[in-house]
Structures are given as structure tokens and as C-alpha cells.
Design a protein around this motif. Structure first.
Motif, PDB file in Angstrom:
ATOM      1  N   MET A   1       0.842  -1.195   0.000  1.00 39.17           N
ATOM      2  CA  MET A   1       0.000   0.000   0.000  1.00 39.17           C
ATOM      3  C   MET A   1       0.879   1.248   0.000  1.00 39.17           C
ATOM      4  O   MET A   1       1.834   1.321   0.748  1.00 39.17           O
ATOM      5  N   LYS A   2       0.551   2.202  -0.839  1.00 33.31           N
ATOM      6  CA  LYS A   2       1.370   3.406  -0.942  1.00 33.31           C
ATOM      7  C   LYS A   2       1.196   4.270   0.303  1.00 33.31           C
ATOM      8  O   LYS A   2       0.080   4.486   0.773  1.00 33.31           O
ATOM      9  N   THR A   3       2.320   4.752   0.853  1.00 31.71           N
ATOM     10  CA  THR A   3       2.254   5.686   1.974  1.00 31.71           C
ATOM     11  C   THR A   3       3.157   6.879   1.693  1.00 31.71           C
ATOM     12  O   THR A   3       4.074   6.799   0.876  1.00 31.71           O
TER      13      THR A   3
ATOM     14  N   GLU B   1      -1.241   6.620   4.474  1.00 39.41           N
ATOM     15  CA  GLU B   1      -1.867   6.591   3.155  1.00 39.41           C
ATOM     16  C   GLU B   1      -2.246   8.026   2.759  1.00 39.41           C
ATOM     17  O   GLU B   1      -2.770   8.777   3.577  1.00 39.41           O
TER      18      GLU B   1
ATOM     19  N   TRP C   1      -4.580   9.416   1.277  1.00 34.90           N
ATOM     20  CA  TRP C   1      -5.977   9.851   1.334  1.00 34.90           C
ATOM     21  C   TRP C   1      -6.477  10.045   2.781  1.00 34.90           C
ATOM     22  O   TRP C   1      -7.631  10.380   2.990  1.00 34.90           O
ATOM     23  N   THR C   2      -5.601   9.847   3.781  1.00 35.77           N
ATOM     24  CA  THR C   2      -6.037   9.969   5.185  1.00 35.77           C
ATOM     25  C   THR C   2      -6.300  11.431   5.541  1.00 35.77           C
ATOM     26  O   THR C   2      -5.418  12.286   5.381  1.00 35.77           O
TER      27      THR C   2
END
Ligand code: FES
Ligand code: FES
Length: 155
Positions: free
Chosen positions: A1-3, A20, A22-23
Motif C-alpha cells: 500500500m502506498k504511503t 496513506e 488519502w487519510t
């Protein structure tokens, strides 16, 4: 998952996280930091319950992505004072009985502090305009306005 990596100050503490992209700041505060004083009302910028301070300005944390906050200073209601040592603004809200259920109160207090920091209130209408982004479903507006005025004038 991209972070993405981001560094900021939260209630006076330096924080570095990989998160992430989008958080939102609101979800990070409530779910990662367990700072649940910041409330989720509408989750799309309409109620003001999620208002926090970023570099002294009021921001709807539900509309703000955490990864955009590199180097910023974030303050939540928990960073303003504690139950044993309330800030002046928190004490004024109590003294003026400026809440009923209290759900909107953290956001209201953060908005009043940002208003005081900005210092451009010249009339009651200006004050009401400033506070208009913070809804109160209990309709405690009369005393919220009194408290906001006192915070602006006294703190
Ligand atoms: S939860 Fe952010 S404005 Fe309503
Ligand atoms: S005091 Fe209940 S929503 Fe404002």
C-alpha cells in the motif's frame, strides 16, 4: 500500500508518520491518535464540528489531508488545556453555559481562538459571520456568541 512520509507538530509534540495519502487529518486524529475531542459531524465541510487549529488558523480537519501538513503546527482541543488545567477559552465556555450536549463545543472553541488570533472583528455581525461555519444542533447560539465575544475581548 502506498504511503507518504510527513512530519508536523501535534499539541506541542513532534510527530513523524508514514500514512496513506488519502487519510484526512480528522481520521488521523480520531483513529490513529485517539484524540476524539475533535468531532466528526458531516465529514464534508459543512458543520464545523471537526475544527482544529493549524498554525493558529481554524481548519475543518475533515477536508484536510494529513500529507499536506508537512511542517505545520496542529492544535486540537486536547492541546488547549486539560480537565485539571483548563485554558481561558474553555473556562469561558463553561462560565457562559455555552453548550448543551457539547458535541460542537471543541470546534466552537477552536474557531473562537482562531478569531482572536486573526483580530479582525469590528462588530457583532463580524463575530457572527466568523462563527457561522460552526453549527450547533442544540441551538445554543446565544451563549456561544457571548462566550466567543468574551474570548475575543479578554483572552
Ligand atoms: S465534520 Fe468536518 S465540517 Fe463537519
Ligand atoms: S451543544 Fe449540542 S451541538 Fe452544540
Amino acid at each position: 500500500m502506498k504511503t507518504n512520509h510527513v512530519h508536523f507538530t501535534l499539541n506541542g509534540e513532534s510527530v513523524e508518520v508514514s500514512i496513506e495519502p488519502w487519510t484526512t487529518l480528522l481520521d488521523y486524529l480520531r483513529y490513529n491518535q485517539k484524540l476524539v475531542g475533535t468531532k466528526k459531524g458531516c465529514d464534508h465541510g459543512q458543520c464545523g464540528a471537526c475544527t482544529v487549529l493549524i498554525d493558529g488558523n481554524s481548519v475543518n480537519s475533515c477536508l484536510c489531508l494529513l500529507v499536506s501538513l508537512e511542517g505545520k503546527e496542529i492544535t486540537t482541543i486536547e492541546g488547549l488545556g486539560t480537565a485539571e488545567n483548563l485554558s481561558t477559552a474553555q473556562q469561558i465556555f463553561i462560565d457562559e453555559d455555552a453548550y448543551q450536549c457539547g458535541y460542537c463545543t471543541p470546534g466552537q472553541i477552536c474557531s473562537t481562538i482562531a478569531m482572536r488570533n486573526r483580530g479582525e472583528i469590528n462588530s457583532e455581525e463580524d463575530l457572527k459571520d466568523w462563527m457561522s461555519g460552526n453549527l450547533c444542533r442544540c441551538a445554543a447560539y446565544k451563549n456561544i456568541t457571548k462566550a466567543a465575544r468574551r474570548i475575543y475581548e479578554e483572552s
